[in-house]
Write a protein that holds these residues in place. Structure first.
Motif, PDB file in Angstrom:
ATOM      1  N   PRO A  49       0.817  -1.219   0.000  1.00 27.63           N
ATOM      2  CA  PRO A  49       0.000   0.000   0.000  1.00 27.63           C
ATOM      3  C   PRO A  49       0.849   1.266   0.000  1.00 27.63           C
ATOM      4  CG  PRO A  49      -0.853  -1.577   1.585  1.00 27.63           C
ATOM      5  CD  PRO A  49       0.463  -2.112   1.112  1.00 27.63           C
ATOM      6  N   VAL A  50       0.317   2.308  -0.643  1.00 29.35           N
ATOM      7  CA  VAL A  50       1.008   3.584  -0.687  1.00 29.35           C
ATOM      8  C   VAL A  50       1.079   4.205   0.704  1.00 29.35           C
ATOM      9  CG1 VAL A  50       0.952   5.929  -1.616  1.00 29.35           C
ATOM     10  CG2 VAL A  50       0.301   3.999  -3.070  1.00 29.35           C
ATOM     11  N   ILE A  51      -0.057   4.193   1.408  1.00 30.06           N
ATOM     12  CA  ILE A  51      -0.152   4.776   2.747  1.00 30.06           C
ATOM     13  C   ILE A  51      -0.345   3.666   3.767  1.00 30.06           C
ATOM     14  CG2 ILE A  51      -1.372   6.391   4.233  1.00 30.06           C
ATOM     15  CD1 ILE A  51       0.022   7.725   1.902  1.00 30.06           C
ATOM     16  N   VAL A  52       0.457   3.639   4.807  1.00 29.83           N
ATOM     17  CA  VAL A  52       0.305   2.678   5.892  1.00 29.83           C
ATOM     18  C   VAL A  52       0.219   3.431   7.216  1.00 29.83           C
ATOM     19  CG1 VAL A  52       1.556   0.894   4.635  1.00 29.83           C
ATOM     20  CG2 VAL A  52       2.792   2.376   6.227  1.00 29.83           C
ATOM     21  N   ASN A  53      -0.324   2.754   8.221  1.00 27.22           N
ATOM     22  CA  ASN A  53      -0.416   3.315   9.559  1.00 27.22           C
ATOM     23  C   ASN A  53       0.562   2.582  10.468  1.00 27.22           C
ATOM     24  OD1 ASN A  53      -2.943   5.202   9.523  1.00 27.22           O
ATOM     25  ND2 ASN A  53      -3.589   3.338   8.466  1.00 27.22           N
ATOM     26  N   ALA A  54       1.597   3.291  10.901  1.00 30.57           N
ATOM     27  CA  ALA A  54       2.610   2.707  11.782  1.00 30.57           C
ATOM     28  C   ALA A  54       3.437   3.855  12.346  1.00 30.57           C
ATOM     29  CB  ALA A  54       3.477   1.711  11.016  1.00 30.57           C
ATOM     30  N   ASP A  55       4.511   3.516  13.036  1.00 29.51           N
ATOM     31  CA  ASP A  55       5.401   4.533  13.587  1.00 29.51           C
ATOM     32  C   ASP A  55       6.496   4.814  12.559  1.00 29.51           C
ATOM     33  OD1 ASP A  55       7.338   6.020  15.037  1.00 29.51           O
ATOM     34  OD2 ASP A  55       6.605   5.174  16.925  1.00 29.51           O
ATOM     35  N   GLU A  56       6.321   5.879  11.784  1.00 25.63           N
ATOM     36  CA  GLU A  56       7.244   6.181  10.705  1.00 25.63           C
ATOM     37  C   GLU A  56       8.659   6.459  11.221  1.00 25.63           C
ATOM     38  OE1 GLU A  56       7.870   9.359   7.021  1.00 25.63           O
ATOM     39  OE2 GLU A  56       6.200   9.611   8.432  1.00 25.63           O
ATOM     40  N   ALA A  57       8.769   7.219  12.297  1.00 24.81           N
ATOM     41  CA  ALA A  57      10.097   7.575  12.823  1.00 24.81           C
ATOM     42  C   ALA A  57      10.871   6.333  13.241  1.00 24.81           C
ATOM     43  CB  ALA A  57       9.959   8.535  13.991  1.00 24.81           C
ATOM     44  N   ARG A  58      10.203   5.399  13.905  1.00 24.61           N
ATOM     45  CA  ARG A  58      10.877   4.168  14.346  1.00 24.61           C
ATOM     46  C   ARG A  58      11.252   3.293  13.168  1.00 24.61           C
ATOM     47  NH1 ARG A  58      12.508   6.014  19.077  1.00 24.61           N
ATOM     48  NH2 ARG A  58      10.782   6.551  20.468  1.00 24.61           N
ATOM     49  N   LEU A  59      10.382   3.237  12.160  1.00 23.86           N
ATOM     50  CA  LEU A  59      10.688   2.435  10.977  1.00 23.86           C
ATOM     51  C   LEU A  59      11.901   3.003  10.244  1.00 23.86           C
ATOM     52  CD1 LEU A  59       9.907   0.077   9.190  1.00 23.86           C
ATOM     53  CD2 LEU A  59       8.333   1.597   7.978  1.00 23.86           C
ATOM     54  N   ARG A  60      11.952   4.323  10.135  1.00 25.22           N
ATOM     55  CA  ARG A  60      13.113   4.955   9.509  1.00 25.22           C
ATOM     56  C   ARG A  60      14.379   4.664  10.321  1.00 25.22           C
ATOM     57  NH1 ARG A  60      12.513   9.822   6.118  1.00 25.22           N
ATOM     58  NH2 ARG A  60      10.345  10.047   5.434  1.00 25.22           N
ATOM     59  N   GLN A  61      14.249   4.662  11.640  1.00 25.45           N
ATOM     60  CA  GLN A  61      15.405   4.402  12.499  1.00 25.45           C
ATOM     61  C   GLN A  61      15.951   3.001  12.260  1.00 25.45           C
ATOM     62  OE1 GLN A  61      14.636   4.975  16.679  1.00 25.45           O
ATOM     63  NE2 GLN A  61      16.733   4.499  17.286  1.00 25.45           N
ATOM     64  N   MET A  63      15.621   1.124   9.498  1.00 24.49           N
ATOM     65  CA  MET A  63      16.249   1.081   8.176  1.00 24.49           C
ATOM     66  C   MET A  63      17.602   1.778   8.182  1.00 24.49           C
ATOM     67  SD  MET A  63      13.216   1.518   5.333  1.00 24.49           S
ATOM     68  CE  MET A  63      12.538   3.063   5.981  1.00 24.49           C
ATOM     69  N   THR A  64      17.674   2.929   8.851  1.00 24.85           N
ATOM     70  CA  THR A  64      18.927   3.677   8.917  1.00 24.85           C
ATOM     71  C   THR A  64      20.003   2.876   9.640  1.00 24.85           C
ATOM     72  OG1 THR A  64      17.773   5.811   8.859  1.00 24.85           O
ATOM     73  CG2 THR A  64      20.006   5.793   9.776  1.00 24.85           C
ATOM     74  N   ASN A  65      19.635   2.237  10.748  1.00 23.27           N
ATOM     75  CA  ASN A  65      20.598   1.421  11.491  1.00 23.27           C
ATOM     76  C   ASN A  65      21.138   0.284  10.641  1.00 23.27           C
ATOM     77  OD1 ASN A  65      20.266   2.985  13.776  1.00 23.27           O
ATOM     78  ND2 ASN A  65      18.940   1.535  14.830  1.00 23.27           N
ATOM     79  N   LEU A  66      20.256  -0.398   9.912  1.00 21.80           N
ATOM     80  CA  LEU A  66      20.678  -1.571   9.142  1.00 21.80           C
ATOM     81  C   LEU A  66      21.508  -1.182   7.923  1.00 21.80           C
ATOM     82  CD1 LEU A  66      17.522  -3.870   9.295  1.00 21.80           C
ATOM     83  CD2 LEU A  66      19.603  -3.982  10.659  1.00 21.80           C
ATOM     84  N   ARG A 101       1.420  -6.830   7.548  1.00 22.78           N
ATOM     85  CA  ARG A 101       2.759  -7.122   8.043  1.00 22.78           C
ATOM     86  C   ARG A 101       3.753  -6.782   6.942  1.00 22.78           C
ATOM     87  NH1 ARG A 101       4.836  -9.245  12.429  1.00 22.78           N
ATOM     88  NH2 ARG A 101       2.801  -9.847  13.201  1.00 22.78           N
ATOM     89  N   LEU A 102       4.591  -5.791   7.221  1.00 23.36           N
ATOM     90  CA  LEU A 102       5.579  -5.344   6.258  1.00 23.36           C
ATOM     91  C   LEU A 102       6.880  -6.105   6.458  1.00 23.36           C
ATOM     92  CD1 LEU A 102       4.987  -1.507   6.548  1.00 23.36           C
ATOM     93  CD2 LEU A 102       4.324  -2.958   4.613  1.00 23.36           C
ATOM     94  N   PHE A 103       7.435  -6.619   5.389  1.00 26.54           N
ATOM     95  CA  PHE A 103       8.684  -7.354   5.440  1.00 26.54           C
ATOM     96  C   PHE A 103       9.778  -6.561   4.718  1.00 26.54           C
ATOM     97  CE2 PHE A 103       5.368 -10.546   5.795  1.00 26.54           C
ATOM     98  CZ  PHE A 103       5.811 -11.305   6.860  1.00 26.54           C
ATOM     99  N   PHE A 104      10.894  -6.393   5.377  1.00 27.94           N
ATOM    100  CA  PHE A 104      12.033  -5.691   4.797  1.00 27.94           C
ATOM    101  C   PHE A 104      13.211  -6.656   4.746  1.00 27.94           C
ATOM    102  CE2 PHE A 104       9.276  -2.529   6.444  1.00 27.94           C
ATOM    103  CZ  PHE A 104       9.445  -1.396   5.674  1.00 27.94           C
ATOM    104  N   ARG A 105      13.852  -6.720   3.605  1.00 30.77           N
ATOM    105  CA  ARG A 105      15.031  -7.576   3.455  1.00 30.77           C
ATOM    106  C   ARG A 105      16.204  -6.693   3.034  1.00 30.77           C
ATOM    107  NH1 ARG A 105      14.275 -11.892  -0.914  1.00 30.77           N
ATOM    108  NH2 ARG A 105      14.887 -10.195  -2.290  1.00 30.77           N
ATOM    109  N   ARG A 106      17.216  -6.653   3.854  1.00 29.84           N
ATOM    110  CA  ARG A 106      18.401  -5.886   3.523  1.00 29.84           C
ATOM    111  C   ARG A 106      19.527  -6.859   3.229  1.00 29.84           C
ATOM    112  NH1 ARG A 106      22.774  -4.264   7.430  1.00 29.84           N
ATOM    113  NH2 ARG A 106      23.515  -6.167   6.449  1.00 29.84           N
ATOM    114  N   ARG A 107      20.008  -6.835   2.008  1.00 25.73           N
ATOM    115  CA  ARG A 107      21.038  -7.785   1.584  1.00 25.73           C
ATOM    116  C   ARG A 107      22.283  -7.029   1.165  1.00 25.73           C
ATOM    117  NH1 ARG A 107      21.373 -13.029   0.301  1.00 25.73           N
ATOM    118  NH2 ARG A 107      22.870 -13.699  -1.263  1.00 25.73           N
TER     119      ARG A 107
END
Length: 196
Positions: A49-61, A63-66, A101-107
């Motif tokens: 989905p284009v728009i989701v409801n979650a904690d954007e700041a934490r999700l960015r954190q 991704m940034t950490n990984l 449930r959003l899945f992120f894979r960082r390779r």
């Protein structure tokens, strides 16, 4: 870190553009990728989905950490983020919103390989030692924080590595979305930063 370990952190939920969030995180690291001669790319599945409801700041954190962690151990090759989703049950009586449930894979490809350290990456204090490697790459607190944030957001994180191929981090978070909201066609494109 102390608030996270004590469970005193608050997780918010608000609508935001997921593609924009991913794109901006990638853009933040573009100069570093170019300077290191690495390919940095993100792909978002067209059914996310284009728009989701979650904690954007934490999700960015997370991704940034990984991504930041990947730069420490990737001397050549590429770092990729792949986003997919699993749509679940209704979360409201009117069924206008559904669980997501959003899945992120960082390779990271062609990275240095430390299989003996993988089981300990997300454990507090396990990386605190006096080795030259630790002094060069840090204490690994970003991975510990990322694990806790994933758990607070109803998800999890894991890692596996294959010699000669690379290391893959997988994490998921729980969100929700408005029924009928699907990704626009352009979101399926790759967001890339090619190193020089």
């Amino acid at each position: 870190m102390s608030k996270i370990e004590a469970g005193k952190i608050e997780i918010e939920s608000a609508p935001f553009g997921l593609n924009k969030a991913v794109e901006e995180v990638i853009a933040f690291f573009q100069p570093r990728a170019r300077g290191a001669g690495l390919l940095l790319a993100a792909d978002i599945d067209p059914d996310v989905p284009v728009i989701v409801n979650a904690d954007e700041a934490r999700l960015r954190q997370i991704m940034t950490n990984l991504i930041g962690n990947a730069f420490k151990f990737t001397e050549r090759g590429s770092i990729r983020i792949h986003v997919s989703c699993l749509r679940g049950a209704p979360v409201s009586l009117r069924e206008t919103r559904r669980e997501l449930r959003l899945f992120f894979r960082r390779r990271r490809h062609r990275d240095r390989h430390f299989p003996d350290k993988l089981p300990h990456l997300f454990k507090p204090f396990s990386q605190v030692d006096n080795s030259a490697e630790r002094r060069r790459s840090g204490t690994g607190l970003g991975l510990i924080i990322s694990r806790r944030l994933c758990e607070f957001m109803g998800g999890s994180i894991s890692v596996d590595s294959t010699p000669g191929e690379g290391t893959t981090f997988r994490f998921s978070v729980l969100a929700d979305y408005e029924v009928g909201d699907t990704s626009l066609p352009f979101i399926a494109r790759s967001i890339q930063s090619q190193g020089a």
